[in-house]
Design a protein around this motif. Sequence first.
Motif, mmCIF file in Angstrom:
data_model
loop_
_atom_site.group_PDB
_atom_site.id
_atom_site.type_symbol
_atom_site.label_atom_id
_atom_site.label_comp_id
_atom_site.label_asym_id
_atom_site.label_seq_id
_atom_site.Cartn_x
_atom_site.Cartn_y
_atom_site.Cartn_z
ATOM 1 N N GLN A 38 46.112 40.898 46.552
ATOM 2 C CA GLN A 38 45.812 39.658 45.823
ATOM 3 C C GLN A 38 44.310 39.452 45.689
ATOM 4 O OE1 GLN A 38 48.136 37.820 44.274
ATOM 5 N NE2 GLN A 38 46.379 36.780 43.345
ATOM 6 N N VAL A 41 43.051 41.785 42.994
ATOM 7 C CA VAL A 41 43.286 41.270 41.647
ATOM 8 C C VAL A 41 42.232 40.226 41.291
ATOM 9 C CG1 VAL A 41 44.872 39.942 40.200
ATOM 10 C CG2 VAL A 41 45.752 41.771 41.672
ATOM 11 N N GLU A 45 39.018 40.443 38.327
ATOM 12 C CA GLU A 45 38.779 39.446 37.285
ATOM 13 C C GLU A 45 37.332 38.956 37.264
ATOM 14 O OE1 GLU A 45 41.644 36.462 38.136
ATOM 15 O OE2 GLU A 45 43.337 37.601 37.323
ATOM 16 N N GLU A 66 54.143 46.224 39.910
ATOM 17 C CA GLU A 66 53.628 44.904 39.536
ATOM 18 C C GLU A 66 52.114 44.842 39.713
ATOM 19 O OE1 GLU A 66 55.657 42.059 41.890
ATOM 20 O OE2 GLU A 66 57.570 42.280 40.849
ATOM 21 N N ILE A 67 51.647 45.379 40.852
ATOM 22 C CA ILE A 67 50.219 45.353 41.140
ATOM 23 C C ILE A 67 49.451 46.231 40.157
ATOM 24 C CG2 ILE A 67 48.449 45.864 42.861
ATOM 25 C CD1 ILE A 67 50.210 43.452 43.474
ATOM 26 N N LYS A 69 50.311 47.124 37.183
ATOM 27 C CA LYS A 69 50.317 46.509 35.854
ATOM 28 C C LYS A 69 49.288 45.388 35.778
ATOM 29 C CE LYS A 69 53.280 44.216 32.461
ATOM 30 N NZ LYS A 69 54.640 43.738 32.149
ATOM 31 N N GLU A 70 49.208 44.600 36.829
ATOM 32 C CA GLU A 70 48.285 43.469 36.850
ATOM 33 C C GLU A 70 46.831 43.924 36.770
ATOM 34 O OE1 GLU A 70 48.143 39.174 39.193
ATOM 35 O OE2 GLU A 70 49.430 40.811 39.893
ATOM 36 N N VAL A 74 46.505 44.332 32.559
ATOM 37 C CA VAL A 74 45.879 43.036 32.316
ATOM 38 C C VAL A 74 44.369 43.109 32.547
ATOM 39 C CG1 VAL A 74 45.828 40.610 32.951
ATOM 40 C CG2 VAL A 74 48.003 41.841 32.947
ATOM 41 N N ASN A 97 52.816 51.930 34.381
ATOM 42 C CA ASN A 97 52.490 51.370 35.690
ATOM 43 C C ASN A 97 52.142 52.440 36.725
ATOM 44 O OD1 ASN A 97 52.958 48.840 34.714
ATOM 45 N ND2 ASN A 97 55.062 48.738 35.435
#
Length: 358
Positions: A38, A41, A45, A66-67, A69-70, A74, A97
């Motif tokens: 987390q 991520v 950003e 999920e990680i 992809k994030e 993103v 992914n």
Amino acid sequence: MSTVNVLIASGDTASADELGTCAESVGFHVMERVNSVQDAVMSVESLYPDIVLIETVLFEKRKTPEILKEIQIVGNIPVILITDADEDIPEIFLESNRPYGVLVRPFGPILFKHVIEEAIHRHSLERGENDRRKRMHSGAIVRKVAHDINNSLSSALANIQLARRSCTLEKNQCRHLDDAENGILRARDQSRQLLMPSVVPKDKAGIARKVSTHENRRQNTARNKVSTAGKYRILLMDDEDAILSATSEMLSFLGHIVTIAKTGEEAIALFRKAKDNALPFDAVILDITVPGGMGAEETLPRLREIEPGVRAIISSGYATHPLLISFAANGFSAALIKPYGFKELEESLGLVSGLIGL
């Protein structure tokens, strides 16, 4: 390669220090070290690193895809997974992914450097391809917008010219029609430069065509009526009601007999019927794009089956469409680029008839 900025996400301080030391030994710059996915991520950003190194031990609570992809989709940052054994590599289900690389301990600085630089290089190539596709997509949107603008301008220009040619008022009272026409012609040139930005109009004066006096306007109208005394039977096909209405009125004003169709299928049926009734069309005007129906390219061969010598004009708001640019090579006698007025319409009909002007 310029300095590589690295973000490290590790389960403990010792592992983070090991990765940091390895990165710095090969000339990379460690931007930050975090101890959770987390935090990784959030740092992506704000810091925008070139690469993210994540130890697989951090994926216990959140699924790997999920990680990835994030961060990779993103955040648009490639990820390298760090693991202690092959069996610790998590299963990745989706191509999008998957990590850009995996490093299994023990590894030395040479392998470490190679895997990271290869990942960054592959990511840059893929990003370049995505940017190219976006540019292509943007270009398609511009062409579509220009086409729609040209269709709207076409009916507006035709109606203005029809009104002006029929105007019997004094010069000052017709001035508004002149101004409106000049505005349409300027918009037409601007629309075409959306498609051909490097092209400069050869005749800038044509953007603001002027009619000096009401007497000149009256004489031009009379001359046009005389010059088009020979009637032609013309089949006009376009999916836009406004263009069908305006263009058919212009053709009728020039003394021709017009039949309209909204699709290629309808045009073929009308063409065949006219031939069977011994009243064949002298020329056809076909729009390139007909949503849900046959356009000019598909329609012309069918018309040739009925009449091999059919004389066809191709028309479109796509000024740079290949069929317009090489209309003769595609079997058409002339091309009409929307928006067009009396002048362009007469010139196209002149080419069809084999004359300089009708």
